[in-house]
Scaffold this motif. Structure first.
Motif, PDB file in Angstrom:
ATOM      1  N   LEU A 120     -55.732 137.284-108.106  1.00 22.09           N
ATOM      2  CA  LEU A 120     -55.755 135.821-108.107  1.00 22.09           C
ATOM      3  C   LEU A 120     -56.160 135.318-109.478  1.00 22.09           C
ATOM      4  N   LYS A 121     -55.382 134.403-110.021  1.00 22.75           N
ATOM      5  CA  LYS A 121     -55.707 133.823-111.320  1.00 22.75           C
ATOM      6  C   LYS A 121     -56.988 133.001-111.211  1.00 22.75           C
ATOM      7  N   ALA A 122     -57.817 133.107-112.236  1.00 21.21           N
ATOM      8  CA  ALA A 122     -59.102 132.409-112.231  1.00 21.21           C
ATOM      9  C   ALA A 122     -59.474 131.988-113.644  1.00 21.21           C
ATOM     10  N   LYS A 123     -60.527 131.203-113.744  1.00 22.24           N
ATOM     11  CA  LYS A 123     -61.018 130.708-115.030  1.00 22.24           C
ATOM     12  C   LYS A 123     -62.537 130.833-115.056  1.00 22.24           C
ATOM     13  N   VAL A 124     -63.079 131.208-116.208  1.00 21.67           N
ATOM     14  CA  VAL A 124     -64.528 131.300-116.362  1.00 21.67           C
ATOM     15  C   VAL A 124     -65.088 129.887-116.483  1.00 21.67           C
ATOM     16  N   GLU A 125     -65.892 129.485-115.501  1.00 30.79           N
ATOM     17  CA  GLU A 125     -66.484 128.142-115.488  1.00 30.79           C
ATOM     18  C   GLU A 125     -67.807 128.100-116.241  1.00 30.79           C
ATOM     19  N   GLN A 126     -68.615 129.138-116.057  1.00 31.89           N
ATOM     20  CA  GLN A 126     -69.951 129.125-116.646  1.00 31.89           C
ATOM     21  C   GLN A 126     -70.376 130.543-116.985  1.00 31.89           C
TER      22      GLN A 126
ATOM     23  N   GLY B 163     -67.679 132.675 -94.022  1.00 31.34           N
ATOM     24  CA  GLY B 163     -69.113 132.453 -94.027  1.00 31.34           C
ATOM     25  C   GLY B 163     -69.940 133.697 -94.241  1.00 31.34           C
ATOM     26  N   ALA B 164     -69.308 134.875 -94.249  1.00 34.62           N
ATOM     27  CA  ALA B 164     -70.065 136.126 -94.376  1.00 34.62           C
ATOM     28  C   ALA B 164     -70.158 136.614 -95.811  1.00 34.62           C
ATOM     29  N   GLY B 165     -69.412 135.948 -96.727  1.00 27.36           N
ATOM     30  CA  GLY B 165     -69.401 136.407 -98.105  1.00 27.36           C
ATOM     31  C   GLY B 165     -70.089 135.429 -99.044  1.00 27.36           C
ATOM     32  N   ASP B 166     -69.701 135.503-100.313  1.00 25.61           N
ATOM     33  CA  ASP B 166     -70.279 134.644-101.339  1.00 25.61           C
ATOM     34  C   ASP B 166     -69.467 133.376-101.557  1.00 25.61           C
ATOM     35  N   ALA B 167     -68.252 133.338-101.027  1.00 22.57           N
ATOM     36  CA  ALA B 167     -67.388 132.147-101.088  1.00 22.57           C
ATOM     37  C   ALA B 167     -66.305 132.304-100.046  1.00 22.57           C
ATOM     38  N   ASP B 168     -65.720 131.182 -99.619  1.00 25.51           N
ATOM     39  CA  ASP B 168     -64.619 131.210 -98.648  1.00 25.51           C
ATOM     40  C   ASP B 168     -63.362 130.651 -99.287  1.00 25.51           C
ATOM     41  N   LEU B 169     -62.225 131.154 -98.835  1.00 28.67           N
ATOM     42  CA  LEU B 169     -60.953 130.534 -99.201  1.00 28.67           C
ATOM     43  C   LEU B 169     -60.070 130.480 -97.965  1.00 28.67           C
ATOM     44  N   THR B 170     -59.170 129.529 -97.953  1.00 30.10           N
ATOM     45  CA  THR B 170     -58.272 129.327 -96.815  1.00 30.10           C
ATOM     46  C   THR B 170     -56.833 129.404 -97.284  1.00 30.10           C
ATOM     47  N   GLY B 171     -56.055 130.254 -96.629  1.00 25.55           N
ATOM     48  CA  GLY B 171     -54.644 130.409 -96.967  1.00 25.55           C
ATOM     49  C   GLY B 171     -53.748 130.100 -95.787  1.00 25.55           C
TER      50      GLY B 171
ATOM     51  N   SER C 116     -54.518 144.613 -88.408  1.00 21.76           N
ATOM     52  CA  SER C 116     -53.409 143.704 -88.728  1.00 21.76           C
ATOM     53  C   SER C 116     -53.358 143.505 -90.228  1.00 21.76           C
ATOM     54  N   TYR C 117     -52.147 143.373 -90.756  1.00 22.99           N
ATOM     55  CA  TYR C 117     -51.958 142.946 -92.134  1.00 22.99           C
ATOM     56  C   TYR C 117     -51.425 141.521 -92.083  1.00 22.99           C
ATOM     57  N   VAL C 118     -52.207 140.601 -92.653  1.00 19.27           N
ATOM     58  CA  VAL C 118     -51.828 139.196 -92.668  1.00 19.27           C
ATOM     59  C   VAL C 118     -51.352 138.848 -94.072  1.00 19.27           C
ATOM     60  N   TYR C 119     -50.120 138.385 -94.169  1.00 21.20           N
ATOM     61  CA  TYR C 119     -49.548 137.959 -95.441  1.00 21.20           C
ATOM     62  C   TYR C 119     -49.681 136.443 -95.506  1.00 21.20           C
ATOM     63  N   ALA C 120     -50.421 135.989 -96.506  1.00 20.54           N
ATOM     64  CA  ALA C 120     -50.747 134.568 -96.593  1.00 20.54           C
ATOM     65  C   ALA C 120     -50.461 134.054 -97.996  1.00 20.54           C
ATOM     66  N   THR C 121     -50.463 132.728 -98.125  1.00 18.10           N
ATOM     67  CA  THR C 121     -50.215 132.075 -99.405  1.00 18.10           C
ATOM     68  C   THR C 121     -51.344 131.111 -99.704  1.00 18.10           C
ATOM     69  N   LEU C 122     -51.855 131.170-100.917  1.00 22.41           N
ATOM     70  CA  LEU C 122     -52.864 130.237-101.405  1.00 22.41           C
ATOM     71  C   LEU C 122     -52.228 129.525-102.594  1.00 22.41           C
TER      72      LEU C 122
ATOM     73  N   ASP D 177     -49.568 128.820-104.878  1.00 25.46           N
ATOM     74  CA  ASP D 177     -48.361 129.607-105.161  1.00 25.46           C
ATOM     75  C   ASP D 177     -48.671 131.095-105.297  1.00 25.46           C
ATOM     76  N   GLU D 178     -49.850 131.536-104.833  1.00 28.24           N
ATOM     77  CA  GLU D 178     -50.221 132.936-104.956  1.00 28.24           C
ATOM     78  C   GLU D 178     -50.249 133.610-103.587  1.00 28.24           C
ATOM     79  N   SER D 179     -49.817 134.877-103.567  1.00 30.36           N
ATOM     80  CA  SER D 179     -49.711 135.618-102.314  1.00 30.36           C
ATOM     81  C   SER D 179     -50.941 136.478-102.075  1.00 30.36           C
ATOM     82  N   LEU D 180     -51.280 136.641-100.801  1.00 29.89           N
ATOM     83  CA  LEU D 180     -52.414 137.464-100.399  1.00 29.89           C
ATOM     84  C   LEU D 180     -51.989 138.419 -99.296  1.00 29.89           C
ATOM     85  N   ILE D 181     -52.554 139.618 -99.314  1.00 33.21           N
ATOM     86  CA  ILE D 181     -52.452 140.541 -98.183  1.00 33.21           C
ATOM     87  C   ILE D 181     -53.872 140.776 -97.692  1.00 33.21           C
TER      88      ILE D 181
END
Length: 360
Positions: free
Chosen positions: A242-248, A293-301, A313-319, A321-325
């Motif tokens: 996943l593409k990211a940027k250094v904030e701090q 809620g069990a980790g350090d951050a949540d994301l929804t795809g 199960s393998y869930v193929y999701a999109t966040l 324009d990026e793909s997740l397995i």
């Protein structure tokens, strides 16, 4: 039996260099697997070890002896090909014995070697049949048997299971592993199959564009990839990026935000100095996602496809324009919603810079 050493091995076709200074140590009795994408040079490297391709520079040693100018037939290696390369008009017995007879090996010793190989591979009941009368898995056993009778210092396998169906591949993987334990001979194995590499190898060699990217035990490469290429290549399903940027930037680490969802922020311990605003890549394996809620951050795809395999199960999701397995225990994904919220763990995440170098 013998070890193998490659020192600055280079291969050129004309002016085009396809193997760029390969260095590798293979211990006596080790099972080493070459993996990499198509065209990375793994089969070329294997053929140079076999003596079927000349090397342009560097040295290859087998059992402490430099073999650059030694003919393939004199290197005491045996190669098992993808195509089996059996003589269709000969019986299994004749296929096993033919090479030894043509080289002038004594008849009594040839019969001993053939009987030994047949017992090891449990093909005694096939000896009077021709290749067209036996199954693909049985033909592969015969091809391996033809290598065994040579009593080589090193076995070379060039994608030997790629022509078999899934069930036979599993069976033959087990048999090759058992064979290695029984013979204790050095084996070099080329494959593009992740499962074969992870389950068979004592040591994996990952190649890309003619260069060795990393060498190590399967779980070492899985847990500690040297760079983004190795991280993405070793493991099935592959690692998510996943593409990211250094904030701090802090003394203890960095806080990054996802480009696809800037509200998702994750703080990672990091000793490397990297400026705020730098583009980075977050890596996380499908099985390392947590419940919401069990980790350090949540994301929804958004769920595109869910493959239910019984135990998982393998869930193929999109966040964006990026793909997740995402790998989820079967009982935790009912498949009723088109959205899935999952937790990210900083401890199980990787971070790579813009050039693919691993930061953590």
């Amino acid at each position: 039996m013998a070890g193998l050493t490659l020192t600055n091995v280079i291969k050129r076709f004309g002016t085009h260099e396809v193997i760029h200074g390969a260095n590798l140590q293979v211990a006596d009795g080790e099972f080493v697997v070459f993996v990499g994408p198509s065209g990375c040079g793994k089969s070329t490297l294997l053929r140079m070890i076999a003596g079927l391709e000349d090397i342009s520079d560097g040295t290859i040693e087998i059992g402490g002896t430099t073999v650059n100018d030694v003919e393939a037939s004199e290197r005491r290696i045996a190669m098992v090909f993808q195509s089996y390369a059996l003589y269709p008009h000969m019986t299994v017995r004749r296929n096993l014995s033919f090479g030894l007879q043509m080289s002038g090996n004594p008849q009594q010793d040839t019969e001993r070697r053939v009987a030994h190989a047949a017992n090891i591979l449990q093909i005694n009941d096939l000896m009077d049949r021709r290749p067209g009368q036996i199954s693909g898995g049985q033909r592969q056993r015969v091809a391996i048997g033809r290598a065994i009778v040579r009593e080589p210092q090193v076995f070379l396998f060039d994608e030997p299971l790629s022509n078999l169906d899934a069930e036979l591949r599993v069976q033959m993987r087990v048999e090759i592993s058992r064979l290695h334990k029984q013979l204790g001979t050095t084996m070099i194995y080329v494959t593009h199959d992740q499962t074969e590499a992870m389950t068979l190898a004592d040591k994996i060699v990952v190649l890309r564009a003619g260069r060795i990217e990393q060498v190590g035990a399967p779980l070492d490469l899985y847990d500690n990839p040297a760079n983004q290429f190795v991280a993405g290549f070793v493991g099935s399903p592959k690692m998510n990026f996943l593409k990211a940027k250094v904030e701090q930037r802090r003394e203890s680490g960095v806080t990054i935000s996802l480009v696809a969802d800037p509200d998702v922020k994750l703080t990672l311990p990091l000793s490397s100095a990297i400026p705020e605003g730098s583009q980075v890549t977050l890596g996380i394996r499908p099985e390392h996602f947590l419940d919401a809620g069990a980790g350090d951050a949540d994301l929804t795809g958004r769920i595109d496809v869910a493959e239910h395999l019984g135990h998982t199960s393998y869930v193929y999701a999109t966040l964006a324009d990026e793909s997740l397995i995402i790998e989820r225990p079967e009982s935790r994904h009912a498949g009723q919603s088109d959205r899935l919220t999952i937790g990210l763990s900083a401890a199980r995440s990787f971070l790579f810079d813009a050039q693919g170098n691993r930061l953590r």
